[in-house]
Design an enzyme around this catalytic site. Structure first.
Site, PDB file in Angstrom:
ATOM      1  N   SER A  30       0.814  -1.232   0.000  1.00 27.44           N
ATOM      2  CA  SER A  30       0.000   0.000   0.000  1.00 27.44           C
ATOM      3  C   SER A  30       0.839   1.270   0.000  1.00 27.44           C
ATOM      4  CB  SER A  30      -0.935   0.009   1.214  1.00 27.44           C
ATOM      5  OG  SER A  30      -0.193  -0.030   2.430  1.00 27.44           O
ATOM      6  N   ASP A  39      13.204  -4.642   8.850  1.00 22.61           N
ATOM      7  CA  ASP A  39      11.984  -3.966   8.384  1.00 22.61           C
ATOM      8  C   ASP A  39      11.584  -2.872   9.372  1.00 22.61           C
ATOM      9  OD1 ASP A  39       9.431  -3.256   7.428  1.00 22.61           O
ATOM     10  OD2 ASP A  39       8.945  -5.321   6.881  1.00 22.61           O
ATOM     11  N   HIS A  71      11.898  -3.634   4.200  1.00 21.66           N
ATOM     12  CA  HIS A  71      10.529  -3.996   3.834  1.00 21.66           C
ATOM     13  C   HIS A  71      10.426  -4.478   2.389  1.00 21.66           C
ATOM     14  CE1 HIS A  71       6.291  -4.141   4.654  1.00 21.66           C
ATOM     15  NE2 HIS A  71       5.979  -3.290   3.684  1.00 21.66           N
ATOM     16  N   SER A 126       2.751  -7.167   2.648  1.00 23.66           N
ATOM     17  CA  SER A 126       2.428  -6.096   3.580  1.00 23.66           C
ATOM     18  C   SER A 126       0.909  -5.931   3.709  1.00 23.66           C
ATOM     19  CB  SER A 126       3.117  -4.807   3.109  1.00 23.66           C
ATOM     20  OG  SER A 126       3.051  -3.796   4.060  1.00 23.66           O
ATOM     21  N   PHE A 127       0.361  -4.816   3.260  1.00 17.63           N
ATOM     22  CA  PHE A 127      -1.091  -4.625   3.157  1.00 17.63           C
ATOM     23  C   PHE A 127      -1.730  -5.799   2.420  1.00 17.63           C
ATOM     24  CE2 PHE A 127      -3.841  -3.242  -0.373  1.00 17.63           C
ATOM     25  CZ  PHE A 127      -4.982  -2.758   0.288  1.00 17.63           C
TER      26      PHE A 127
END
Length: 282
Positions: A36, A226, A254, A105-106
């Site tokens: 995102s 991260d 990340h 992630s998202f």
């Protein structure tokens, strides 16, 4: 075909005109769900992953609603219900009964929600740097979701994303900044995660009971350094998901799929290529 590599094919998925990439030799389908970050698209997120996984699988990588080049309908409600319905609608539109789901992630939170709500539509899960469990929002994620467009701010975000400083330069920051200010991009992004942003972390989280009930073979991946999503998220997921394995990349932020692209692609490709073991859903 468009000269822009970020634009692929389009189809209506749960009523949302969805831009997606479809590649591969006809192997088992793998649905790749992006993160995102501001200005993100499926191609930007997975550009180093799609060609390699496509050697072994049919790779489907959509722009989720409000991101990239998928539809931004006026008044669209951005949230798990919309995004999960879109992902499911895309599988339906492409006549895919079951897929492996890789979430970044998202996108990991969306992958979890899809598996929880529609378990038989998912064969295996890959969750990388994933949300989806309760955690206190990090300063890094708060900065990502609170992005206000400028080249300097984008450069600062890239410094947060990457452990390897050689990946970050002013040219990349300018490219990502220009991507973030395409017509409609910042308007939809700014509407998704207004402050206080802890509420959106919570909205993307499943309960411990729901996650523990997942029967799917799951590969959990995280970068040790991260600064956006804490490593503790993946430790929790690996503890709660009975049929999981965990891989932590050292010297990695990340951007697991970019900073360690070759190793990431082999790891995920091998995991997805292994025959699925019988599960309670079989």
């Amino acid at each position: 075909m468009s000269a822009n590599p970020e634009i692929g094919a389009s189809v209506r998925a749960a009523g949302i005109l969805t831009n997606y990439h479809d590649s591969g030799d006809g192997g088992f389908p793998a649905l790749l769900i992006h993160g995102s970050g501001p200005g993100v698209s499926a191609w930007a997120n997975w550009r180093l992953t799609m060609p390699e996984l496509a050697r072994r699988a049919r790779v489907i990588a959509p722009d989720m609603a409000g991101f990239g080049f998928s539809e931004r309908a006026p008044g669209m409600a951005y949230g798990l219900d919309t995004w999960v319905a879109q992902a499911l609608g895309l599988l339906d539109a492409l006549c895919i009964e079951q897929a492996d789901v890789v979430g970044n992630s998202f996108g990991g939170g969306l992958a979890l929600a899809l598996a929880i709500r529609h378990p038989t539509r998912v064969r295996k899960l890959v969750l990388m740097g994933s949300v989806g469990v309760p955690f206190s929002i990090t300063p890094g994620l708060d900065a990502v979701w609170g992005y206000q467009p400028s080249p300097a701010v984008m450069r600062g975000l890239l410094d947060i994303f990457a452990f390897d400083r050689s990946l970050v330069n002013d040219e990349l920051a300018e490219l990502r900044y220009r991507a973030s200010i395409r017509p409609g991009f910042q308007e939809s992004f700014g509407a998704m995660f207004p402050a206080p942003r802890q509420q959106w972390v919570d909205a993307l989280a499943a309960s411990e009971a729901q996650i523990r009930a997942l029967p799917h073979e799951t590969l959990v991946i995280h970068g040790r350094e991260d600064r956006v999503i804490p490593l503790s998220n993946s430790l929790t997921l690996a503890q709660w998901i009975a049929r999981s394995q965990l891989h932590v990349f050292g010297r990695c932020g990340h951007w697991t799929q970019i900073e360690h692209a070759a190793r990431f692609n082999r790891l995920v490709g091998d995991f997805l290529a292994e025959p699925a073991q019988p599960s309670p859903l079989s």
